[in-house]
Design an enzyme around this catalytic site. Sequence first.
Site, short mmCIF file in Angstrom:
data_model
loop_
_atom_site.label_atom_id
_atom_site.label_comp_id
_atom_site.label_asym_id
_atom_site.label_seq_id
_atom_site.Cartn_x
_atom_site.Cartn_y
_atom_site.Cartn_z
N ASP A 501 65.41 53.25 40.37
CA ASP A 501 64.80 53.18 41.58
C ASP A 501 63.23 52.57 41.41
O ASP A 501 62.87 53.18 40.70
CB ASP A 501 64.67 54.96 42.11
CG ASP A 501 64.14 54.98 43.50
OD1 ASP A 501 63.76 54.02 44.21
OD2 ASP A 501 63.55 55.95 43.88
N GLY A 554 58.38 56.80 46.84
CA GLY A 554 57.87 56.82 45.42
C GLY A 554 59.11 56.52 44.72
O GLY A 554 60.24 57.09 44.90
N GLU A 555 59.00 56.17 43.36
CA GLU A 555 59.79 55.82 42.66
C GLU A 555 60.58 57.04 42.25
O GLU A 555 60.06 58.09 41.62
CB GLU A 555 59.27 55.23 41.11
CG GLU A 555 58.74 53.77 41.71
CD GLU A 555 59.04 53.02 40.24
OE1 GLU A 555 59.69 53.15 39.43
OE2 GLU A 555 58.11 51.89 40.42
N GLY A 556 62.23 57.24 42.35
CA GLY A 556 62.54 58.42 41.98
C GLY A 556 63.15 59.15 43.08
O GLY A 556 64.11 59.69 43.40
#
Length: 665
Positions: A501, A554-556
């Site tokens: 991600d 956001g990443e994740g």
Amino acid sequence: MSVDGWNTVLVLGGIRSGKSEFAEFLVADAPMVRYVATAADISTQDEEWAARLEAHRARRPETWTTEETAGDPRRLATVIAAAQPSETLLVDDLGGWVTALLDPAHRPADDTATITELAEAVRSCPARLVVVSSEVGLSLVPTTPLGRAFADTLGTANRAIADAADAVALVVAGQPSWLKPTPPTRAAAVPAQAMPAGALQKNAAGPAAEHSADVAEPALPEVLTPSALPSSAGPAGDNSTPWSSMTPPVVATGLAIQPGMELPMPDEDAGSQAMERLVTLDLPGAGFGGLDRLVGFAAATQGIPTPAPWGKVRVLLVHGDHAGGTAAGTTSGDSARRVRDTRAGRGALARLAAEAGAELQVVDAPSAGPIETEPALSPDEVESALQHGWRLAEQAADAGVRLLVLGACGAGTDAAAAAVFAATAGAEPPAVLARVHTDAGEYDDAAWMVRCAAVRDGLHRSRHSPGSAKDILAELGGGDLAVATGVLLGATARRLPVLLDGPVGVAAGLVSRDLAGQSRHWCLLADHGRHPGVQLAADVLGLTPLLDLRLDLGEGANALVALPLLRSALALAAALPTHPSLDVEPDDARPTTGDAGPTTNSAGAGRDEPDEAGSTDEAGSTDEPDPVEPTADEPDFREPEPAGPGPTSTEAESTTLDPSGRRAG
């Protein structure tokens, strides 16, 4: 457990049906299992029985413990009732328990009361529990009084436990079929937050204390304590980590990670079988659409044609800041604040992890220097970060994790990933660098231009670098990208799939590909979020996103939004049966010699085959002659003639197409 939302499962099946193997598969993700054996050990009297017991023992991992209850049948209910929520129990099986219950040595005993007591223990069991039992309702009534007493008692016990259990599966010829559907996921399945007492007091005084008293706070994810980053001396001086037998020899001997590593590949045969099975499922619609790739990926990485939904999921949030122009437009200290909130169970990532019942581990990576003027990391720091990421994947696999979600957080991570995209894929920095958002939700194009300039200067400064994977990490990538790369390599070594991600994850995928090409086959991309760099890297890696939600949480966090849908698709694919029209008749049910009946094509649909005595009219219908009994001089079968013209014929095709419209595999 590999079945989401279920705490207690009853697995039924006949003799040699594979019920025990399926039950063991359901608890395979648990780090430790308490195996409760109910049958008496009569191995000294029966060699064949001794061989059966030994086969069961040989399948159990060394981390499992065994407990026997044959000496006191009523003790089984006590063991189940006393189990803790963190435990996993496998009871095999109720048939042995009923045999001990009917033993005169245990009389007097009230069978009905004992079964009721056991069912209540299963119903209130807080632990993860799988009970195995033989299905006796499909056999003939035994001819002896003892046989009838055993069948009646076991049938009563099966009904009571099935009513008390959350789910019931019937295994026939190794194929499980779920008889009892899944209930709604219980809130208790989300583990409690682990944090210091001081943090709890701080949270009580923070913004959460201002909420209304009648608004319940959502459950917090299990935030794991991060392991310490190893020293920059490298792995050669650190032999304390217990490496699994799956670990490649180059790492097990303490040598550095190098290009050309031979790591495992997913099971392509299982993936192909899963895809072929999908088109035969009993669905009212056309199928799974783009999620068919998900089923194929899960089957290949699990090594089975009917993959199970991922049970235990762990989110690895790699935190590492970047100095210089790559961090232009970010607020000083903002990434550190977000990491503190995540560790305290606040923020988008923590809340989504709690909703998905996933563990959350925040990993601190070394800060990176300004790439426009100096290397991001030293070679020793890169080596240390790679090994640290590898060990994080090892720890997850040893803890029974079935899926890793890789995310990142830090100032300048987007620009550092863009630099890696440019160095590995030859992309222009402005084409792979997303626009900069301010805290107020506006675009900051001036900061975006500063980031582009920093990436451009970093590429120019490192133009004489050898350009290997480690050189790119040292010159441009930084600590977060190095740790993420190590995670992908370690997960590949342990056959652990990773849900990517964001730009850091796919940039790490590009770097890990140059170290071990097998790593990209263990990666899955849920959504690219319309990020230009992620889209480019996905094309290079051959990762087609499953969804197009256009999220940028956001990443994740984007992956966690998609995770429930992915789990649901896997559960549906595993539970649905084959369409009735595609069922293949067993050999003993096929027509015998002299019986007339339709043949079956490759798709399973019945159709009539004309023989050489048949005729076809202009409408395409075929007149079949009456079946003729074979004579003594005639074989029992006849090679069918083709229905249409052969390759040497000049006559026009007169047979119409099959109008059934069934999906073809």
